[in-house]
Design a protein around this motif. Structure first.
Motif, PDB file in Angstrom:
ATOM      1  N   MET A 117       0.850  -1.163   0.000  1.00  0.00           N
ATOM      2  CA  MET A 117       0.000   0.000   0.000  1.00  0.00           C
ATOM      3  C   MET A 117       0.896   1.225   0.000  1.00  0.00           C
ATOM      4  N   THR A 118       0.495   2.273  -0.714  1.00  0.00           N
ATOM      5  CA  THR A 118       1.302   3.467  -0.826  1.00  0.00           C
ATOM      6  C   THR A 118       0.478   4.692  -0.510  1.00  0.00           C
ATOM      7  N   PHE A 119       1.067   5.621   0.233  1.00  0.00           N
ATOM      8  CA  PHE A 119       0.446   6.909   0.507  1.00  0.00           C
ATOM      9  C   PHE A 119       1.452   7.951   0.062  1.00  0.00           C
ATOM     10  N   GLY A 120       1.109   8.736  -0.951  1.00  0.00           N
ATOM     11  CA  GLY A 120       2.099   9.657  -1.516  1.00  0.00           C
ATOM     12  C   GLY A 120       3.221   8.820  -2.082  1.00  0.00           C
ATOM     13  N   SER A 121       4.432   9.129  -1.674  1.00  0.00           N
ATOM     14  CA  SER A 121       5.557   8.328  -2.134  1.00  0.00           C
ATOM     15  C   SER A 121       6.021   7.355  -1.066  1.00  0.00           C
ATOM     16  N   VAL A 122       5.218   7.196   0.001  1.00  0.00           N
ATOM     17  CA  VAL A 122       5.597   6.319   1.090  1.00  0.00           C
ATOM     18  C   VAL A 122       4.950   4.955   0.900  1.00  0.00           C
ATOM     19  N   SER A 123       5.760   3.930   0.901  1.00  0.00           N
ATOM     20  CA  SER A 123       5.256   2.573   0.796  1.00  0.00           C
ATOM     21  C   SER A 123       5.101   2.016   2.196  1.00  0.00           C
ATOM     22  N   PHE A 124       3.979   1.362   2.453  1.00  0.00           N
ATOM     23  CA  PHE A 124       3.731   0.833   3.782  1.00  0.00           C
ATOM     24  C   PHE A 124       4.294  -0.559   3.959  1.00  0.00           C
ATOM     25  N   GLY A 125       5.061  -1.041   3.034  1.00  0.00           N
ATOM     26  CA  GLY A 125       5.758  -2.300   3.220  1.00  0.00           C
ATOM     27  C   GLY A 125       4.851  -3.512   3.227  1.00  0.00           C
ATOM     28  N   THR A 126       3.771  -3.479   2.462  1.00  0.00           N
ATOM     29  CA  THR A 126       2.876  -4.627   2.428  1.00  0.00           C
ATOM     30  C   THR A 126       3.494  -5.794   1.667  1.00  0.00           C
ATOM     31  N   GLU A 127       4.680  -5.570   1.085  1.00  0.00           N
ATOM     32  CA  GLU A 127       5.317  -6.671   0.386  1.00  0.00           C
ATOM     33  C   GLU A 127       5.874  -7.691   1.373  1.00  0.00           C
ATOM     34  N   ARG A 128       5.985  -7.317   2.633  1.00  0.00           N
ATOM     35  CA  ARG A 128       6.436  -8.262   3.642  1.00  0.00           C
ATOM     36  C   ARG A 128       5.234  -8.983   4.229  1.00  0.00           C
ATOM     37  N   ALA A 129       5.440 -10.202   4.566  1.00  0.00           N
ATOM     38  CA  ALA A 129       4.348 -10.970   5.163  1.00  0.00           C
ATOM     39  C   ALA A 129       4.095 -10.484   6.579  1.00  0.00           C
ATOM     40  N   ALA A 130       2.839 -10.505   6.974  1.00  0.00           N
ATOM     41  CA  ALA A 130       2.493 -10.120   8.337  1.00  0.00           C
ATOM     42  C   ALA A 130       3.198 -11.063   9.301  1.00  0.00           C
ATOM     43  N   GLY A 131       3.708 -10.488  10.388  1.00  0.00           N
ATOM     44  CA  GLY A 131       4.385 -11.310  11.375  1.00  0.00           C
ATOM     45  C   GLY A 131       5.691 -11.879  10.853  1.00  0.00           C
ATOM     46  N   SER A 132       6.398 -11.095  10.025  1.00  0.00           N
ATOM     47  CA  SER A 132       7.606 -11.610   9.389  1.00  0.00           C
ATOM     48  C   SER A 132       8.796 -11.664  10.335  1.00  0.00           C
ATOM     49  N   GLY A 133       8.575 -11.397  11.621  1.00  0.00           N
ATOM     50  CA  GLY A 133       9.656 -11.531  12.570  1.00  0.00           C
ATOM     51  C   GLY A 133      10.447 -10.259  12.803  1.00  0.00           C
ATOM     52  N   ASP A 134      10.005  -9.141  12.233  1.00  0.00           N
ATOM     53  CA  ASP A 134      10.700  -7.890  12.483  1.00  0.00           C
ATOM     54  C   ASP A 134      10.576  -7.524  13.952  1.00  0.00           C
ATOM     55  N   SER A 135      11.656  -7.006  14.510  1.00  0.00           N
ATOM     56  CA  SER A 135      11.636  -6.609  15.910  1.00  0.00           C
ATOM     57  C   SER A 135      10.917  -5.272  16.065  1.00  0.00           C
ATOM     58  N   THR A 136      10.623  -4.908  17.287  1.00  0.00           N
ATOM     59  CA  THR A 136       9.990  -3.620  17.570  1.00  0.00           C
ATOM     60  C   THR A 136      10.890  -2.484  17.094  1.00  0.00           C
ATOM     61  N   ASP A 137      12.186  -2.629  17.285  1.00  0.00           N
ATOM     62  CA  ASP A 137      13.125  -1.599  16.820  1.00  0.00           C
ATOM     63  C   ASP A 137      13.066  -1.441  15.302  1.00  0.00           C
ATOM     64  N   ASP A 138      12.923  -2.567  14.597  1.00  0.00           N
ATOM     65  CA  ASP A 138      12.815  -2.507  13.137  1.00  0.00           C
ATOM     66  C   ASP A 138      11.562  -1.749  12.715  1.00  0.00           C
ATOM     67  N   TRP A 139      10.441  -2.036  13.385  1.00  0.00           N
ATOM     68  CA  TRP A 139       9.192  -1.359  13.055  1.00  0.00           C
ATOM     69  C   TRP A 139       9.289   0.137  13.359  1.00  0.00           C
ATOM     70  N   GLU A 140       9.890   0.486  14.494  1.00  0.00           N
ATOM     71  CA  GLU A 140      10.049   1.904  14.828  1.00  0.00           C
ATOM     72  C   GLU A 140      10.903   2.619  13.786  1.00  0.00           C
ATOM     73  N   ALA A 141      11.956   1.965  13.333  1.00  0.00           N
ATOM     74  CA  ALA A 141      12.822   2.565  12.321  1.00  0.00           C
ATOM     75  C   ALA A 141      12.070   2.749  11.002  1.00  0.00           C
ATOM     76  N   ARG A 142      11.301   1.746  10.604  1.00  0.00           N
ATOM     77  CA  ARG A 142      10.541   1.852   9.347  1.00  0.00           C
ATOM     78  C   ARG A 142       9.488   2.946   9.428  1.00  0.00           C
ATOM     79  N   LEU A 143       8.773   3.024  10.543  1.00  0.00           N
ATOM     80  CA  LEU A 143       7.783   4.093  10.706  1.00  0.00           C
ATOM     81  C   LEU A 143       8.451   5.461  10.680  1.00  0.00           C
ATOM     82  N   GLY A 144       9.584   5.561  11.351  1.00  0.00           N
ATOM     83  CA  GLY A 144      10.316   6.828  11.363  1.00  0.00           C
ATOM     84  C   GLY A 144      10.745   7.263   9.975  1.00  0.00           C
TER      85      GLY A 144
END
Length: 116
Positions: free
Chosen positions: A1-28
Motif C-alpha cells: 500500500m502506498t500513501f504519496g511516495s511512502v510505501s507501507f511495506g505490504t510486500e512483507r508478510a504479516a508477522g515476518s519476525g521484524d523486531s519492535t526496533d525494526d518497526w520503529e525505524a521503518r515508521l520513522g
C-alpha cells in the motif's frame, strides 16, 4: 500500500519476525519521507505539530516516541489517511453476516446402537 511516495511495506508478510526496533525505524523513515514531501524542515514540522523538536527527531530516527506524538505529526502532515490504514473502521459486522446467512439444517451422524 502506498500513501504519496511512502510505501507501507505490504510486500512483507504479516508477522515476518521484524523486531519492535525494526518497526520503529521503518515508521520513522516513512514519517521523514512524508515531512520531506511536504517541504518542511524538522523545526517547522515540530512547531506545526505542537511537539518538541527532540520528540520529532526521536520519531524519525526510530528511537521510540509516544503514540500521541505520532498522531500529532501525522495530522500536521495531513496524513490522516495514513492513520486510517493502521486502524480501519470495520465496515462489516461478523454477527450481521451470520444473521443474514441462510439457516442450514443441522446434520447429524447416526451410529447403530449396540444390541443389549
Amino acid at each position: 500500500m502506498t500513501f504519496g511516495s511512502v510505501s507501507f511495506g505490504t510486500e512483507r508478510a504479516a508477522g515476518s519476525g521484524d523486531s519492535t526496533d525494526d518497526w520503529e525505524a521503518r515508521l520513522g523513515e516513512q514519517v521523514r519521507t512524508l515531512r520531506l514531501d511536504a517541504g518542511l524542515d524538522q523545526v517547522s514540522c515540530a512547531s506545526l505539530a505542537d511537539v518538541g523538536l527532540s520528540s520529532l527527531k526521536n520519531l524519525e530516527n526510530g528511537r521510540g516516541t509516544s503514540l500521541r506524538t505520532l498522531v500529532k505529526v501525522l495530522r500536521a502532515l495531513n496524513a490522516v489517511d495514513w492513520l486510517e490504514t493502521l486502524a480501519p473502521s470495520p465496515t462489516i459486522s461478523p454477527l450481521d453476516v451470520l444473521r443474514r446467512a441462510p439457516a442450514t439444517p443441522r446434520r447429524r451422524v447416526y451410529r447403530p446402537r449396540a444390541e443389549s
